[in-house]
Design a protein around this motif. Structure first.
Motif, PDB file in Angstrom:
ATOM      1  N   SER A  54       0.827  -1.209   0.000  1.00  0.00           N
ATOM      2  CA  SER A  54       0.000   0.000   0.000  1.00  0.00           C
ATOM      3  C   SER A  54       0.862   1.260   0.000  1.00  0.00           C
ATOM      4  CB  SER A  54      -0.927  -0.009   1.220  1.00  0.00           C
ATOM      5  OG  SER A  54      -1.643   1.190   1.306  1.00  0.00           O
ATOM      6  N   GLU A  55       1.866   1.277   0.861  1.00  0.00           N
ATOM      7  CA  GLU A  55       2.761   2.438   0.946  1.00  0.00           C
ATOM      8  C   GLU A  55       3.554   2.618  -0.358  1.00  0.00           C
ATOM      9  OE1 GLU A  55       3.020   4.726   3.415  1.00  0.00           O
ATOM     10  OE2 GLU A  55       1.359   3.730   4.424  1.00  0.00           O
ATOM     11  N   ALA A  56       4.004   1.516  -0.937  1.00  0.00           N
ATOM     12  CA  ALA A  56       4.766   1.604  -2.186  1.00  0.00           C
ATOM     13  C   ALA A  56       3.899   2.133  -3.318  1.00  0.00           C
ATOM     14  CB  ALA A  56       5.338   0.227  -2.553  1.00  0.00           C
ATOM     15  N   ARG A  57       2.655   1.710  -3.374  1.00  0.00           N
ATOM     16  CA  ARG A  57       1.746   2.210  -4.415  1.00  0.00           C
ATOM     17  C   ARG A  57       1.542   3.716  -4.277  1.00  0.00           C
ATOM     18  NH1 ARG A  57      -2.452  -2.832  -4.377  1.00  0.00           N
ATOM     19  NH2 ARG A  57      -1.465  -3.988  -6.091  1.00  0.00           N
ATOM     20  N   GLU A  58       1.384   4.185  -3.041  1.00  0.00           N
ATOM     21  CA  GLU A  58       1.227   5.628  -2.817  1.00  0.00           C
ATOM     22  C   GLU A  58       2.482   6.370  -3.261  1.00  0.00           C
ATOM     23  OE1 GLU A  58       0.015   6.649   1.157  1.00  0.00           O
ATOM     24  OE2 GLU A  58      -1.558   5.124   1.162  1.00  0.00           O
ATOM     25  N   LEU A  59       3.631   5.829  -2.927  1.00  0.00           N
ATOM     26  CA  LEU A  59       4.892   6.457  -3.311  1.00  0.00           C
ATOM     27  C   LEU A  59       5.036   6.523  -4.829  1.00  0.00           C
ATOM     28  CD1 LEU A  59       7.652   7.521  -2.112  1.00  0.00           C
ATOM     29  CD2 LEU A  59       8.511   5.231  -2.572  1.00  0.00           C
ATOM     30  N   LEU A  60       4.707   5.435  -5.495  1.00  0.00           N
ATOM     31  CA  LEU A  60       4.845   5.390  -6.951  1.00  0.00           C
ATOM     32  C   LEU A  60       3.829   6.281  -7.662  1.00  0.00           C
ATOM     33  CD1 LEU A  60       5.548   1.578  -7.366  1.00  0.00           C
ATOM     34  CD2 LEU A  60       7.180   3.465  -7.657  1.00  0.00           C
ATOM     35  N   ALA A  64       6.986  13.261  -8.129  1.00  0.00           N
ATOM     36  CA  ALA A  64       8.390  13.555  -7.833  1.00  0.00           C
ATOM     37  C   ALA A  64       8.848  12.724  -6.634  1.00  0.00           C
ATOM     38  CB  ALA A  64       8.574  15.044  -7.537  1.00  0.00           C
ATOM     39  N   VAL A  65       9.526  11.641  -6.946  1.00  0.00           N
ATOM     40  CA  VAL A  65      10.028  10.745  -5.898  1.00  0.00           C
ATOM     41  C   VAL A  65      11.525  10.596  -6.102  1.00  0.00           C
ATOM     42  CG1 VAL A  65       9.899   8.436  -4.908  1.00  0.00           C
ATOM     43  CG2 VAL A  65       7.839   9.515  -5.809  1.00  0.00           C
ATOM     44  N   ARG A  68      16.396   7.691  -3.381  1.00  0.00           N
ATOM     45  CA  ARG A  68      16.510   7.088  -2.055  1.00  0.00           C
ATOM     46  C   ARG A  68      15.185   6.462  -1.614  1.00  0.00           C
ATOM     47  NH1 ARG A  68      18.899  10.298   3.159  1.00  0.00           N
ATOM     48  NH2 ARG A  68      19.204   8.457   4.440  1.00  0.00           N
ATOM     49  N   GLU A  69      14.086   7.172  -1.827  1.00  0.00           N
ATOM     50  CA  GLU A  69      12.768   6.655  -1.459  1.00  0.00           C
ATOM     51  C   GLU A  69      12.411   5.423  -2.282  1.00  0.00           C
ATOM     52  OE1 GLU A  69      13.350   9.876  -2.158  1.00  0.00           O
ATOM     53  OE2 GLU A  69      12.782  10.999  -0.373  1.00  0.00           O
ATOM     54  N   LEU A  70      12.718   5.484  -3.580  1.00  0.00           N
ATOM     55  CA  LEU A  70      12.420   4.338  -4.441  1.00  0.00           C
ATOM     56  C   LEU A  70      13.244   3.116  -4.046  1.00  0.00           C
ATOM     57  CD1 LEU A  70      12.094   6.049  -7.926  1.00  0.00           C
ATOM     58  CD2 LEU A  70      10.261   5.044  -6.533  1.00  0.00           C
TER      59      LEU A  70
END
Length: 99
Positions: A54-60, A64-65, A68-70
């Motif tokens: 869930s968190e990864a989907r929000e990040l993707l 602008a990411v 480091r976050e990826l």
């Protein structure tokens, strides 16, 4: 499928031994203390994987990411996938032995 010396199917557990190898449980009682502990750990690992996904989907979804976050998200996704595949192997082995 692995079996013990008495022909009982062995359950692959989610943790490893001191040398990084697999741990196996030999029991005919799915309600044993170790079986219940393994069931609870599996449930926690799956819940954690759902949260990571869930968190990864929000990040993707963000435009602008940073790298480091990826990388962090990718590492957590890989860990969760590894845990989930181990659970699937364990459950698949138990299904085979039930036939």
């Amino acid at each position: 499928m692995m079996f013990d010396g008495k022909g009982r199917a062995l359950r692959l557990l989610q943790w490893t031994n001191d040398f990084g190898g697999p741990c196996w449980l030999s029991t005919t009682d799915p309600g044993s203390r170790v079986s219940r502990m393994a069931d609870e750990l599996e449930a926690a690992m799956i819940a954690s994987a759902e949260e990571v996904l869930s968190e990864a989907r929000e990040l993707l979804a963000e435009s602008a990411v940073g790298e480091r976050e990826l990388r962090f998200a990718g590492a957590r996704l890989a860990e969760s996938l590894g845990d989930t595949l181990r659970i699937a192997a364990s459950r698949g082995g138990r299904l085979e032995s039930a036939d």
